[in-house]
Design a protein around this motif. Structure first.
Motif, PDB file in Angstrom:
ATOM      1  N   GLU A   8       0.834  -1.209   0.000  1.00  0.00           N
ATOM      2  CA  GLU A   8       0.000   0.000   0.000  1.00  0.00           C
ATOM      3  C   GLU A   8       0.862   1.250   0.000  1.00  0.00           C
ATOM      4  OE1 GLU A   8      -3.566   2.094   2.635  1.00  0.00           O
ATOM      5  OE2 GLU A   8      -2.813   0.099   3.161  1.00  0.00           O
ATOM      6  N   GLU A   9       1.957   1.237   0.790  1.00  0.00           N
ATOM      7  CA  GLU A   9       2.844   2.392   0.846  1.00  0.00           C
ATOM      8  C   GLU A   9       3.578   2.582  -0.474  1.00  0.00           C
ATOM      9  OE1 GLU A   9       5.486   2.499   4.111  1.00  0.00           O
ATOM     10  OE2 GLU A   9       3.918   2.495   5.648  1.00  0.00           O
ATOM     11  N   ALA A  10       3.924   1.487  -1.133  1.00  0.00           N
ATOM     12  CA  ALA A  10       4.616   1.574  -2.412  1.00  0.00           C
ATOM     13  C   ALA A  10       3.738   2.206  -3.484  1.00  0.00           C
ATOM     14  CB  ALA A  10       5.069   0.188  -2.865  1.00  0.00           C
ATOM     15  N   GLU A  11       2.434   2.129  -3.315  1.00  0.00           N
ATOM     16  CA  GLU A  11       1.505   2.689  -4.294  1.00  0.00           C
ATOM     17  C   GLU A  11       1.149   4.138  -3.994  1.00  0.00           C
ATOM     18  OE1 GLU A  11      -1.824   0.112  -4.222  1.00  0.00           O
ATOM     19  OE2 GLU A  11      -0.855  -1.475  -5.396  1.00  0.00           O
ATOM     20  N   LEU A  12       1.691   4.696  -2.908  1.00  0.00           N
ATOM     21  CA  LEU A  12       1.385   6.076  -2.522  1.00  0.00           C
ATOM     22  C   LEU A  12       2.493   7.012  -2.977  1.00  0.00           C
ATOM     23  CD1 LEU A  12       0.099   5.527   1.135  1.00  0.00           C
ATOM     24  CD2 LEU A  12      -1.284   5.902  -0.908  1.00  0.00           C
ATOM     25  N   CYS A  13       2.113   8.238  -3.330  1.00  0.00           N
ATOM     26  CA  CYS A  13       3.104   9.249  -3.696  1.00  0.00           C
ATOM     27  C   CYS A  13       3.952   9.634  -2.486  1.00  0.00           C
ATOM     28  CB  CYS A  13       2.407  10.491  -4.263  1.00  0.00           C
ATOM     29  SG  CYS A  13       1.488  10.191  -5.789  1.00  0.00           S
ATOM     30  N   GLY A 174      -2.683  24.939  -5.130  1.00  0.00           N
ATOM     31  CA  GLY A 174      -3.134  23.684  -4.547  1.00  0.00           C
ATOM     32  C   GLY A 174      -4.565  23.691  -4.046  1.00  0.00           C
ATOM     33  N   ARG A 175      -5.310  24.760  -4.325  1.00  0.00           N
ATOM     34  CA  ARG A 175      -6.668  24.865  -3.800  1.00  0.00           C
ATOM     35  C   ARG A 175      -7.593  23.815  -4.400  1.00  0.00           C
ATOM     36  NH1 ARG A 175      -9.252  30.436  -5.974  1.00  0.00           N
ATOM     37  NH2 ARG A 175     -11.025  29.558  -4.811  1.00  0.00           N
ATOM     38  N   TYR A 176      -7.266  23.295  -5.574  1.00  0.00           N
ATOM     39  CA  TYR A 176      -8.124  22.309  -6.227  1.00  0.00           C
ATOM     40  C   TYR A 176      -7.596  20.872  -6.093  1.00  0.00           C
ATOM     41  CZ  TYR A 176     -10.060  26.519  -8.347  1.00  0.00           C
ATOM     42  OH  TYR A 176     -10.639  27.758  -8.543  1.00  0.00           O
ATOM     43  N   ASN A 177      -6.497  20.711  -5.375  1.00  0.00           N
ATOM     44  CA  ASN A 177      -5.954  19.363  -5.172  1.00  0.00           C
ATOM     45  C   ASN A 177      -6.793  18.601  -4.153  1.00  0.00           C
ATOM     46  OD1 ASN A 177      -3.958  20.114  -6.908  1.00  0.00           O
ATOM     47  ND2 ASN A 177      -2.349  20.297  -5.371  1.00  0.00           N
ATOM     48  N   SER A 178      -7.038  17.343  -4.421  1.00  0.00           N
ATOM     49  CA  SER A 178      -7.809  16.511  -3.491  1.00  0.00           C
ATOM     50  C   SER A 178      -6.915  15.693  -2.572  1.00  0.00           C
ATOM     51  CB  SER A 178      -8.740  15.571  -4.270  1.00  0.00           C
ATOM     52  OG  SER A 178      -7.998  14.741  -5.140  1.00  0.00           O
ATOM     53  N   CYS A 179      -5.605  15.618  -2.899  1.00  0.00           N
ATOM     54  CA  CYS A 179      -4.673  14.858  -2.067  1.00  0.00           C
ATOM     55  C   CYS A 179      -3.252  15.339  -2.343  1.00  0.00           C
ATOM     56  CB  CYS A 179      -4.800  13.351  -2.345  1.00  0.00           C
ATOM     57  SG  CYS A 179      -4.647  12.920  -4.102  1.00  0.00           S
ATOM     58  N   TYR A 180      -2.314  15.004  -1.459  1.00  0.00           N
ATOM     59  CA  TYR A 180      -0.922  15.391  -1.629  1.00  0.00           C
ATOM     60  C   TYR A 180      -0.297  14.582  -2.773  1.00  0.00           C
ATOM     61  CZ  TYR A 180      -0.965  18.020   2.727  1.00  0.00           C
ATOM     62  OH  TYR A 180      -1.243  18.935   3.711  1.00  0.00           O
ATOM     63  N   GLY A 181       0.412  15.293  -3.656  1.00  0.00           N
ATOM     64  CA  GLY A 181       1.008  14.637  -4.807  1.00  0.00           C
ATOM     65  C   GLY A 181       0.227  14.863  -6.077  1.00  0.00           C
TER      66      GLY A 181
END
Length: 229
Positions: A8-13, A174-181
């Motif tokens: 799971e961590e490997a699939e995260l930015c 970043g106001r329209y970003n839904s998540c980090y990355g």
């Protein structure tokens, strides 16, 4: 840590931000490597070839003609396109690691450079139009000073218009970003349509009309020469 957590961590930015990190876009390794190689090659060739054009025209004074100055402007825009392509390589896995402000700045530069490139192509088509359709007055109408002013206005308009277009994104990155990355920018619908017309549809129409006129004049001149001979 269990194997499931490692996967799971490997699939995260950003693995350290489990609850707020974006997920990577997973591709087969062979596809990712091929994409890296193709984009890197295009970027290197684009930067290298346009840099040679820029150096050649800038260094040799005998190449400082109005037409070559327009080609210089086009080479500069294409040079930056090649540089910015390296950011596309970063985004292959769907993750942006350079921060929200750099994300917005990247898109602003893309818009500015693309618009300036299209604007320069309009100037080149106008230059060819005057050269073919009004050759006797070409040297007086198209001078180095006139071309330099037109090129500067072209780049300035592209910079001002697209900076204003992206102002909301620049003031709050970043106001329209839904998540980090994630790297997302949003443009107002009406402003986007206006930009589409001014930066693409309008210039392409002008270029098409000018070259059609050049074609008609060239054909008529060729027929005149055939009659004379």
């Amino acid at each position: 840590m269990t194997m499931m957590n490692l996967i799971e961590e490997a699939e995260l930015c950003f693995p350290q931000l489990l609850n707020s990190s974006c997920r990577k876009t997973m591709h087969p390794r062979s596809v990712s490597m091929l994409t890296y190689i193709i984009l890197s090659s295009i970027s290197v060739f684009t930067v290298t070839l346009n840099l040679l054009v820029i150096i050649s025209i800038s260094h040799f004074k005998q190449l400082h003609t109005p037409t070559n100055l327009l080609l210089l402007s086009l080479a500069v825009s294409d040079f930056f396109v090649g540089l910015l392509m390296s950011f596309e390589i970063v985004l292959i896995d769907g993750c942006w690691f350079l921060g929200d402000f750099m994300c917005v700045l990247y898109y602003v530069l893309v818009y500015i450079i693309t618009s300036a490139s299209i604007g320069t192509m309009v100037l080149i088509s106008a230059d060819r139009y005057v050269a073919i359709c009004d050759p006797l007055h070409y040297s007086t109408k198209v001078t180095q000073k006139t071309v330099k002013v037109c090129v500067c206005v072209c780049w300035l308009c592209a910079a001002v218009c697209h900076s204003l277009l992206m102002m909301d994104n620049l003031t709050q990155p970043g106001r329209y970003n839904s998540c980090y990355g994630e790297c997302v920018v949003v443009i107002d619908y009406v402003a986007g349509l206006a930009d589409l017309f001014l930066s693409f549809s309008g210039p392409v129409t002008v270029i098409t009309l000018l070259y059609l006129r050049v074609f008609v004049v060239a054909v008529s001149q060729a027929r005149c020469h055939l009659v004379l001979y």
